[in-house]
Design a protein around this motif. Structure first.
Motif, PDB file in Angstrom:
ATOM      1  N   ALA A  57       0.937  -2.990  12.060  1.00  0.00           N
ATOM      2  CA  ALA A  57       0.333  -2.231  13.156  1.00  0.00           C
ATOM      3  C   ALA A  57       0.769  -0.770  13.125  1.00  0.00           C
ATOM      4  N   ALA A  58       2.062  -0.532  12.898  1.00  0.00           N
ATOM      5  CA  ALA A  58       2.563   0.840  12.844  1.00  0.00           C
ATOM      6  C   ALA A  58       1.939   1.607  11.688  1.00  0.00           C
ATOM      7  N   GLY A  59       1.805   0.956  10.545  1.00  0.00           N
ATOM      8  CA  GLY A  59       1.205   1.628   9.401  1.00  0.00           C
ATOM      9  C   GLY A  59      -0.261   1.940   9.613  1.00  0.00           C
ATOM     10  N   ASP A  60      -1.020   0.985  10.154  1.00  0.00           N
ATOM     11  CA  ASP A  60      -2.449   1.192  10.352  1.00  0.00           C
ATOM     12  C   ASP A  60      -2.744   2.200  11.455  1.00  0.00           C
ATOM     13  N   ALA A  61      -1.826   2.336  12.416  1.00  0.00           N
ATOM     14  CA  ALA A  61      -2.037   3.324  13.469  1.00  0.00           C
ATOM     15  C   ALA A  61      -2.064   4.740  12.899  1.00  0.00           C
ATOM     16  N   GLY A  62      -1.352   4.962  11.803  1.00  0.00           N
ATOM     17  CA  GLY A  62      -1.270   6.294  11.232  1.00  0.00           C
ATOM     18  C   GLY A  62      -2.148   6.525  10.017  1.00  0.00           C
ATOM     19  N   ALA A  63      -2.734   5.480   9.453  1.00  0.00           N
ATOM     20  CA  ALA A  63      -3.568   5.628   8.255  1.00  0.00           C
ATOM     21  C   ALA A  63      -4.882   4.895   8.452  1.00  0.00           C
ATOM     22  N   ARG A  64      -5.977   5.513   8.066  1.00  0.00           N
ATOM     23  CA  ARG A  64      -7.299   4.941   8.304  1.00  0.00           C
ATOM     24  C   ARG A  64      -7.716   3.911   7.262  1.00  0.00           C
ATOM     25  N   ASP A  65      -7.053   3.905   6.107  1.00  0.00           N
ATOM     26  CA  ASP A  65      -7.519   3.077   5.001  1.00  0.00           C
ATOM     27  C   ASP A  65      -6.505   2.032   4.551  1.00  0.00           C
ATOM     28  N   GLY A  66      -5.482   1.748   5.392  1.00  0.00           N
ATOM     29  CA  GLY A  66      -4.498   0.741   5.029  1.00  0.00           C
ATOM     30  C   GLY A  66      -3.551   1.162   3.941  1.00  0.00           C
ATOM     31  N   SER A  67      -3.410   2.477   3.718  1.00  0.00           N
ATOM     32  CA  SER A  67      -2.601   2.967   2.604  1.00  0.00           C
ATOM     33  C   SER A  67      -1.179   3.323   2.998  1.00  0.00           C
ATOM     34  N   SER A  68      -0.813   3.145   4.269  1.00  0.00           N
ATOM     35  CA  SER A  68       0.525   3.516   4.713  1.00  0.00           C
ATOM     36  C   SER A  68       1.595   2.670   4.017  1.00  0.00           C
ATOM     37  N   VAL A  69       2.744   3.285   3.793  1.00  0.00           N
ATOM     38  CA  VAL A  69       3.874   2.560   3.200  1.00  0.00           C
ATOM     39  C   VAL A  69       4.283   1.400   4.093  1.00  0.00           C
ATOM     40  N   LEU A  70       4.255   1.610   5.407  1.00  0.00           N
ATOM     41  CA  LEU A  70       4.620   0.538   6.333  1.00  0.00           C
ATOM     42  C   LEU A  70       3.669  -0.645   6.203  1.00  0.00           C
ATOM     43  N   THR A  71       2.403  -0.359   6.020  1.00  0.00           N
ATOM     44  CA  THR A  71       1.425  -1.440   5.837  1.00  0.00           C
ATOM     45  C   THR A  71       1.737  -2.243   4.582  1.00  0.00           C
ATOM     46  N   TRP A  72       2.095  -1.557   3.498  1.00  0.00           N
ATOM     47  CA  TRP A  72       2.373  -2.250   2.250  1.00  0.00           C
ATOM     48  C   TRP A  72       3.718  -2.972   2.269  1.00  0.00           C
ATOM     49  N   LEU A  73       4.592  -2.632   3.211  1.00  0.00           N
ATOM     50  CA  LEU A  73       5.845  -3.375   3.352  1.00  0.00           C
ATOM     51  C   LEU A  73       5.644  -4.706   4.056  1.00  0.00           C
ATOM     52  N   SER A  74       4.469  -4.926   4.616  1.00  0.00           N
ATOM     53  CA  SER A  74       4.183  -6.144   5.371  1.00  0.00           C
ATOM     54  C   SER A  74       3.227  -7.042   4.598  1.00  0.00           C
ATOM     55  N   PRO A  75       3.540  -8.334   4.467  1.00  0.00           N
ATOM     56  CA  PRO A  75       2.577  -9.245   3.825  1.00  0.00           C
ATOM     57  C   PRO A  75       1.275  -9.372   4.610  1.00  0.00           C
ATOM     58  N   VAL A  76       1.321  -9.137   5.937  1.00  0.00           N
ATOM     59  CA  VAL A  76       0.073  -9.109   6.704  1.00  0.00           C
ATOM     60  C   VAL A  76      -0.765  -7.922   6.261  1.00  0.00           C
ATOM     61  N   GLY A  77      -0.092  -6.820   5.923  1.00  0.00           N
ATOM     62  CA  GLY A  77      -0.802  -5.671   5.363  1.00  0.00           C
ATOM     63  C   GLY A  77      -1.411  -5.970   4.003  1.00  0.00           C
TER      64      GLY A  77
END
Length: 538
Positions: free
Chosen positions: A219-239
């Motif tokens: 959620a934190a990663g997607d809030a800041g990136a429109r395309d799922g490319s945030s580092v936080l998103t990639w640290l999560s298996p849900v991402g």
């Protein structure tokens, strides 16, 4: 002959040099014990996802509606934090966007429950020691549990793939595989945690906490990136699951991430399983004081449940802040779609859209809190079946005092969760704290009905106490997907929450609150009376 006795009788009587000896017998035992739970999980979760295209076609009936939704997602960080980025405005793409996180979370919960149930819980209750007397291999229980979880996740993936095949076979297969893959990832993680902890409850809690952390990172990663490319998103298996991009140019290499993580975690779990004795753990439970704060049954109940209350409370506060921050963006989500507006109004009343959104979020928090109250009440059943209650009740503590301590924590904790959720909503929204808190304080009347029902089942029919989870799950499903499916009001009325006023934004009515509170008290009293008269389980 019981299932455990049959497994013991037919398990291979081989030496400890065969670490997987008896795996087949243990797997059959696990599947037999979960013959109801696993199909229910698979059919409910898979059915919800498979039925989504029909409701989404009604909500976004034209290409223009779907294009507007995609634009809203790309410009609204709060909505991306909740659902993730939308990669395609096709019906299949919207289905994947809306349900990939839901499916991932449900598959994770299902999997960790299965693995802990057939590993640490078996040891905690002493059943594993009986099974091991038949010379079952050291790693056989863990292997059987992971195989059971694999069967459940494979079935879930199959149901999703078959149900969404009409929207595109490749996308349906991709969505099914990542949801099943995430389930297996948390199954192997639960296998590791089960070796580290001495309590099944703690093993489930820690694994669930990691699952929650994965959602928060996504959620934190997607809030800041429109395309799922945030580092936080990639640290999560849900991402990882959302970045599979089902129905939007699938990234099949994402499956390698899941496969690598699953294999690595499985290896760690098997190594740990081979280096400890049955009933032991690498992180033994710290012994607590036997007097002072634990001098009463109520203080013991609080010590046993305080960690759960704290974890749930933090989650409710955080969820409230996130939902409150989305309130002003509700109009962006709805746009000009009258169907979506009607759904929000059905969930939250007939007031203005913002009030309806807040009321809907208050209702969702209440339905989730029903799961907490069932868990807290059924802790009584866990204490009894694990034979920890017997020495306590053999002394001066009576059954009613013992059970009442847990009921106070369960019912009071549910009210506390709603207060924390209301505070979070008010903080996120930035105003109207009074009406929001008032709306949250109305919900415990419905929540307590599920606590009373759980107490009734435990007190009178202890072996059927698990059915309380089904009742709360049905209420959650009705509140979540009932408005979207436009279910008849007679069906919606099966949920106690349907009878409560949808605040804020509508007029307060005290009659249903008082009736539901009295019903909850009556159910709990009947359960206490049954507990007082029946024999304790052995």
């Amino acid at each position: 002959m019981t299932a455990v006795a049959q497994a013991t009788a037919f398990a291979p009587r081989t030496g400890g040099s065969r670490p997987l000896a008896g795996t087949g017998a243990l797997l059959r035992l696990a599947l037999r014990r979960d013959r109801v739970m696993m199909p229910v999980w698979v059919l409910v979760v898979g059915g919800v996802i498979s039925s989504a295209p029909n409701s989404l076609k009604a909500l976004y009936s034209t290409a223009a509606d779907r294009s507007e939704l995609a634009h809203s997602m790309s410009t609204n960080g709060s909505l991306r934090a909740l659902y993730g980025p939308l990669f395609s405005d096709s019906v299949g793409g919207i289905t994947a966007w809306r349900y990939v996180t839901f499916g991932a979370l449900m598959a994770g919960i299902m999997s960790l429950t299965i693995v802990v149930r057939h590993t640490r819980e078996e040891e905690e209750t002493g059943r594993q020691e009986l099974l091991s007397s038949a010379m079952v291999g050291r790693r056989a229980p863990l292997t059987a549990a992971l195989l059971a979880a694999f069967i459940a996740n494979a079935a879930l993936a199959l149901v999703i793939t078959a149900g969404l095949g009409g929207e595109g076979r490749g996308g349906a297969l991709a969505l099914g595989l990542v949801i099943g893959g995430l389930g297996m990832l948390f199954a192997t993680m639960a296998g590791i945690v089960a070796q580290l902890t001495e309590s099944a409850r703690l093993a489930k809690g820690l694994t669930a906490a990691v699952l929650g952390l994965a959602f928060v990172l996504r959620a934190a990663g997607d809030a800041g990136a429109r395309d799922g490319s945030s580092v936080l998103t990639w640290l999560s298996p849900v991402g990882w699951a959302e970045n599979m991009r089902a129905f939007a140019g699938e990234r099949w290499w994402i499956l390698l991430l899941f496969a690598g993580a699953i294999v690595a975690q499985a290896v760690v779990a098997f190594v740990l399983a081979g280096r400890r004795d049955i009933g032991m753990s690498f992180l033994p439970t710290r012994p607590g004081p036997a007097e002072g704060r634990l001098a009463t049954a109520g203080s013991l109940a609080w010590r046993l449940q305080r960690g759960s209350v704290l974890g749930w409370g933090i989650g409710f506060l955080g969820a409230g802040v996130m939902f409150g921050g989305m309130a002003e963006s509700a109009a962006d989500l709805v746009g000009d779609s009258e169907n979506t507006r009607e759904i929000f109004e059905r969930m939250g009343g007939q007031s203005g859209l913002t009030d309806a959104f807040l009321a809907a979020m208050v209702g969702m928090l209440g339905m989730v809190a029903a799961l907490y109250v069932v868990q807290a009440v059924l802790r009584l059943n866990a204490e009894e079946t694990s034979q920890r209650a017997e020495p306590l009740l053999a002394g001066a503590v009576g059954r009613l005092r013992w059970a009442a301590g847990h009921l106070v924590i369960a019912f009071g904790g549910a009210a506390l969760l709603m207060v924390l959720g209301g505070l979070g909503l008010a903080i996120g929204y930035g105003r109207d704290a009074g009406p929001i808190l008032g709306a949250c304080l109305v919900r415990p009347a419905g929540i307590w009905v599920f606590g009373g029902f759980a107490m009734l089942l435990y007190g009178v029919f202890p072996r059927a106490a698990v059915a309380a989870w089904g009742a709360s799950g049905i209420a959650l499903a009705l509140g979540w997907i009932g408005p979207a499916l436009d279910l008849p009001q007679s069906v919606m009325n099966l949920s106690p929450f349907e009878h409560l006023p949808s605040l804020p934004g509508t007029q307060m009515h005290w009659e249903p609150v008082l009736v539901l509170t009295a019903l909850a008290a009556g159910l709990a009293a009947a359960g206490l009376a049954g507990l007082r008269r029946r024999d304790m389980q052995t």
